[in-house]
Design a protein around this motif. Structure first.
Motif, PDB file in Angstrom:
ATOM      1  N   UNK A   1       0.848  -1.193   0.000  1.00 26.02           N
ATOM      2  CA  UNK A   1       0.000   0.000   0.000  1.00 26.02           C
ATOM      3  C   UNK A   1       0.887   1.248   0.000  1.00 26.02           C
ATOM      4  N   UNK A   2       0.495   2.296  -0.744  1.00 24.89           N
ATOM      5  CA  UNK A   2       1.267   3.544  -0.720  1.00 24.89           C
ATOM      6  C   UNK A   2       1.329   4.105   0.688  1.00 24.89           C
ATOM      7  N   UNK A   3       2.386   4.873   0.965  1.00 22.90           N
ATOM      8  CA  UNK A   3       2.548   5.491   2.273  1.00 22.90           C
ATOM      9  C   UNK A   3       1.553   6.636   2.463  1.00 22.90           C
ATOM     10  N   UNK A   4       1.327   6.990   3.722  1.00 23.30           N
ATOM     11  CA  UNK A   4       0.546   8.165   4.089  1.00 23.30           C
ATOM     12  C   UNK A   4       1.405   9.030   4.990  1.00 23.30           C
ATOM     13  N   UNK A   5       0.999  10.286   5.196  1.00 22.33           N
ATOM     14  CA  UNK A   5       1.746  11.167   6.088  1.00 22.33           C
ATOM     15  C   UNK A   5       1.825  10.582   7.493  1.00 22.33           C
ATOM     16  N   UNK A   6       0.717   9.981   7.946  1.00 17.22           N
ATOM     17  CA  UNK A   6       0.693   9.386   9.281  1.00 17.22           C
ATOM     18  C   UNK A   6       1.671   8.220   9.370  1.00 17.22           C
ATOM     19  N   UNK A   7       1.709   7.385   8.326  1.00 11.41           N
ATOM     20  CA  UNK A   7       2.628   6.247   8.323  1.00 11.41           C
ATOM     21  C   UNK A   7       4.082   6.724   8.349  1.00 11.41           C
ATOM     22  N   UNK A   8       4.381   7.782   7.621  1.00 12.23           N
ATOM     23  CA  UNK A   8       5.746   8.326   7.622  1.00 12.23           C
ATOM     24  C   UNK A   8       6.111   8.863   9.002  1.00 12.23           C
ATOM     25  N   UNK A   9       5.159   9.546   9.609  1.00  9.49           N
ATOM     26  CA  UNK A   9       5.411  10.131  10.920  1.00  9.49           C
ATOM     27  C   UNK A   9       5.661   9.052  11.970  1.00  9.49           C
ATOM     28  N   UNK A  10       4.941   7.952  11.880  1.00  9.78           N
ATOM     29  CA  UNK A  10       5.021   6.894  12.894  1.00  9.78           C
ATOM     30  C   UNK A  10       6.055   5.820  12.572  1.00  9.78           C
ATOM     31  N   UNK A  11       6.694   5.914  11.415  1.00 12.96           N
ATOM     32  CA  UNK A  11       7.640   4.881  10.993  1.00 12.96           C
ATOM     33  C   UNK A  11       8.827   4.796  11.956  1.00 12.96           C
ATOM     34  N   UNK A  12       9.159   3.588  12.396  1.00 13.16           N
ATOM     35  CA  UNK A  12      10.268   3.377  13.316  1.00 13.16           C
ATOM     36  C   UNK A  12      11.079   2.163  12.879  1.00 13.16           C
ATOM     37  N   UNK A  13      12.336   2.134  13.324  1.00 14.13           N
ATOM     38  CA  UNK A  13      13.223   1.020  13.020  1.00 14.13           C
ATOM     39  C   UNK A  13      13.575   0.311  14.313  1.00 14.13           C
ATOM     40  N   UNK A  14      13.377  -1.013  14.389  1.00 13.21           N
ATOM     41  CA  UNK A  14      13.761  -1.760  15.594  1.00 13.21           C
ATOM     42  C   UNK A  14      15.251  -1.573  15.899  1.00 13.21           C
ATOM     43  N   UNK A  15      15.591  -1.561  17.178  1.00 16.57           N
ATOM     44  CA  UNK A  15      16.972  -1.323  17.594  1.00 16.57           C
ATOM     45  C   UNK A  15      17.922  -2.408  17.105  1.00 16.57           C
ATOM     46  N   UNK A  16      17.395  -3.625  16.843  1.00 19.19           N
ATOM     47  CA  UNK A  16      18.266  -4.726  16.434  1.00 19.19           C
ATOM     48  C   UNK A  16      18.476  -4.780  14.922  1.00 19.19           C
ATOM     49  N   UNK A  17      17.966  -3.792  14.187  1.00 20.82           N
ATOM     50  CA  UNK A  17      18.146  -3.744  12.741  1.00 20.82           C
ATOM     51  C   UNK A  17      18.937  -2.500  12.352  1.00 20.82           C
ATOM     52  N   UNK A  18      19.709  -2.619  11.264  1.00 24.88           N
ATOM     53  CA  UNK A  18      20.504  -1.483  10.800  1.00 24.88           C
ATOM     54  C   UNK A  18      19.619  -0.432  10.153  1.00 24.88           C
ATOM     55  N   UNK A  19      18.560  -0.877   9.500  1.00 29.59           N
ATOM     56  CA  UNK A  19      17.621   0.046   8.847  1.00 29.59           C
ATOM     57  C   UNK A  19      16.343  -0.709   8.481  1.00 29.59           C
ATOM     58  N   UNK A  20      15.266   0.055   8.319  1.00 29.29           N
ATOM     59  CA  UNK A  20      13.995  -0.515   7.888  1.00 29.29           C
ATOM     60  C   UNK A  20      13.458   0.334   6.749  1.00 29.29           C
ATOM     61  N   UNK A  21      12.934  -0.330   5.729  1.00 30.76           N
ATOM     62  CA  UNK A  21      12.418   0.400   4.575  1.00 30.76           C
ATOM     63  C   UNK A  21      10.898   0.326   4.528  1.00 30.76           C
ATOM     64  N   UNK A  22      10.287   1.486   4.272  1.00 30.97           N
ATOM     65  CA  UNK A  22       8.834   1.577   4.127  1.00 30.97           C
ATOM     66  C   UNK A  22       8.557   2.012   2.689  1.00 30.97           C
ATOM     67  N   UNK A  23       7.966   1.098   1.917  1.00 28.17           N
ATOM     68  CA  UNK A  23       7.805   1.302   0.479  1.00 28.17           C
ATOM     69  C   UNK A  23       6.573   2.136   0.158  1.00 28.17           C
ATOM     70  N   UNK A  24       6.733   3.054  -0.800  1.00 29.55           N
ATOM     71  CA  UNK A  24       5.597   3.842  -1.276  1.00 29.55           C
ATOM     72  C   UNK A  24       5.142   3.268  -2.627  1.00 29.55           C
ATOM     73  N   UNK A  25       5.673   3.759  -3.712  1.00 29.69           N
ATOM     74  CA  UNK A  25       5.301   3.264  -5.042  1.00 29.69           C
ATOM     75  C   UNK A  25       6.330   3.741  -6.043  1.00 29.69           C
ATOM     76  N   UNK A  26       6.462   3.013  -7.164  1.00 31.98           N
ATOM     77  CA  UNK A  26       7.360   3.437  -8.219  1.00 31.98           C
ATOM     78  C   UNK A  26       8.816   3.483  -7.828  1.00 31.98           C
ATOM     79  N   UNK A  27       9.215   2.635  -6.856  1.00 30.67           N
ATOM     80  CA  UNK A  27      10.608   2.607  -6.422  1.00 30.67           C
ATOM     81  C   UNK A  27      10.936   3.541  -5.280  1.00 30.67           C
ATOM     82  N   UNK A  28       9.977   4.361  -4.868  1.00 30.90           N
ATOM     83  CA  UNK A  28      10.210   5.296  -3.759  1.00 30.90           C
ATOM     84  C   UNK A  28      10.024   4.580  -2.424  1.00 30.90           C
TER      85      UNK A  28
END
Length: 408
Positions: free
Chosen positions: A1-28
């Motif tokens: 599903x495409x991202x929303x402003x709320x999803x971007x605001x609340x996006x977090x990365x677990x401490x045990x991971x180097x990074x987490x990716x939240x996909x929007x659309x078209x490679x973004x």
């Protein structure tokens, strides 16, 4: 599903991971690291290889801006140009240009400076440079610019009556020269040789136009019967009920509101004092928000522009509505704050609580979190009494005073 402003605001990365990716659309996608940093990336292929283009940091670069930048890069890619290579070439050209003229230095400064500013403010500063400064000194060698030359630029702006803009132009140029000094392009800042007050006219402080308390009942009834767009009428009602600053109102996002808790939490990035602010919502304010929801939905801005839904409505929308109702020169959006302060004091509410709700206090980093919710129960009660008082004024044509409402 495409991202929303709320999803971007609340996006977090677990401490045990180097990074987490939240996909929007078209490679973004939005890449989040455990420290809280959020970076926009665009994944694409060029010459048979997978590549990634950095598009900026959230929230300085919003979801809408990231999508537009991705789309621009797509157009470039379709023309056969590698967006990453083009970005690197632009940096090389800018680096060479930095050694010659003022405008490239100013644009490099702006790119560096804007990361900690709101997109709207950053865009305003750049537009003022493009309108008032670049035409005068943009193509001149930066090393040749002196205090008298800068003063001539400011004086030219002043002659059209824009005293504040003239002083801001001087201050902005001073910041650009400091950037040039810090990057080894200059040895000293010529803007420090003269202060704006030494040569520019002093600013005459004026108060925002506002009505007397006795004139409020008529205004409230006119707002209720306003024949313009429903969104404008509702914006004036919410302004009267919350008495926030106009900019804070028109740029409000739905994710700032908790209607169940009856609270509006404005983030520090949108506040004049750069600290978060909580606005307790009366039952009447919640009803207005429900009407806005029914009118425009629960996504993005409460009061978006009629043509561009990613931008807030104009600063002049409320002012224009007041003018059409017969209050030109007598009332402004900011005037609701002054009227509220006067009446709430007369009602017997404590000065410090009123000032806190008006977000007038200067706050340091240590006290900001405390002040965010200071006296919240008292403020909640005050805001409900204020809303009830507005109802009484609107419904009673002869309601000219607050007799009997003073607090013990």
């Amino acid at each position: 599903m495409p991202l929303t402003d709320t999803a971007c605001k609340n996006a977090k990365c677990p401490a045990d991971k180097a990074r987490t990716r939240f996909t929007d659309a078209g490679g973004l996608y939005l890449e989040v690291v455990p420290t809280g940093g959020k970076h926009w990336r665009w994944k694409y292929r060029f010459g048979g290889k997978e590549k990634r283009l950095a598009l900026g940091t959230y929230p300085q670069v919003s979801l809408a801006i990231a999508r537009r930048t991705r789309d621009d890069a797509r157009v470039m890619l379709k023309s056969g140009t590698d967006p990453v290579a083009a970005k690197q070439d632009l940096k090389r050209v800018a680096k060479v240009s930095l050694e010659t003229t003022f405008e490239p230095v100013a644009r490099a400064w702006h790119e560096h400076w804007k990361s900690s500013k709101s997109p709207r403010h950053a865009d305003y500063v750049l537009r003022r440079l493009e309108a008032d400064v670049f035409p005068e000194i943009g193509k001149r060698p930066i090393a040749d610019l002196t205090a008298p030359i800068l003063l001539a630029v400011a004086k030219k702006i002043e002659t059209r009556g824009a005293v504040d803009i003239a002083k801001r132009a001087w201050q902005t140029c001073g910041q650009i020269f400091r950037y040039a000094v810090a990057n080894g392009l200059l040895e000293r800042n010529p803007a420090t040789d003269v202060k704006p007050s030494d040569a520019l006219k002093p600013r005459i402080k004026t108060h925002y136009a506002r009505l007397e308390a006795k004139e409020m009942p008529e205004l409230l009834r006119k707002i209720e019967a306003y024949q313009g767009t429903p969104a404008t009428r509702l914006s004036m009602k919410l302004m009267a009920l919350t008495f926030v600053r106009t900019g804070e109102l028109i740029a409000a996002h739905w994710d700032e509101f908790d209607l169940e808790a009856a609270e509006w939490r404005i983030p520090k990035e949108r506040m004049k004092m750069k600290t978060p602010h909580v606005v307790p919502l009366s039952t009447q304010a919640v009803e207005v928000l429900a009407a806005i929801h029914e009118l425009r939905g629960l996504n993005g801005l409460l009061f978006h522009g009629e043509r561009d839904h990613d931008k807030p409505m104009s600063n002049n929308t409320i002012l224009g509505a007041l003018k059409r109702m017969g209050y030109a020169g007598r009332m402004t959006g900011h005037g609701f704050r002054g009227v509220a302060s006067t009446i709430l004091h007369e009602m017997g509410h404590r000065h410090d609580i009123i000032e806190l709700q008006l977000a007038h206090q200067e706050r340091n980093d240590v006290s900001a979190a405390y002040n965010f919710a200071t006296y919240l129960p008292q403020r909640r009660k005050m805001m409900q009494e204020w809303a009830d008082h507005l109802d009484k004024m609107r419904s009673n044509a002869k309601f000219l005073s607050i007799a009997g409402t003073k607090r013990a």
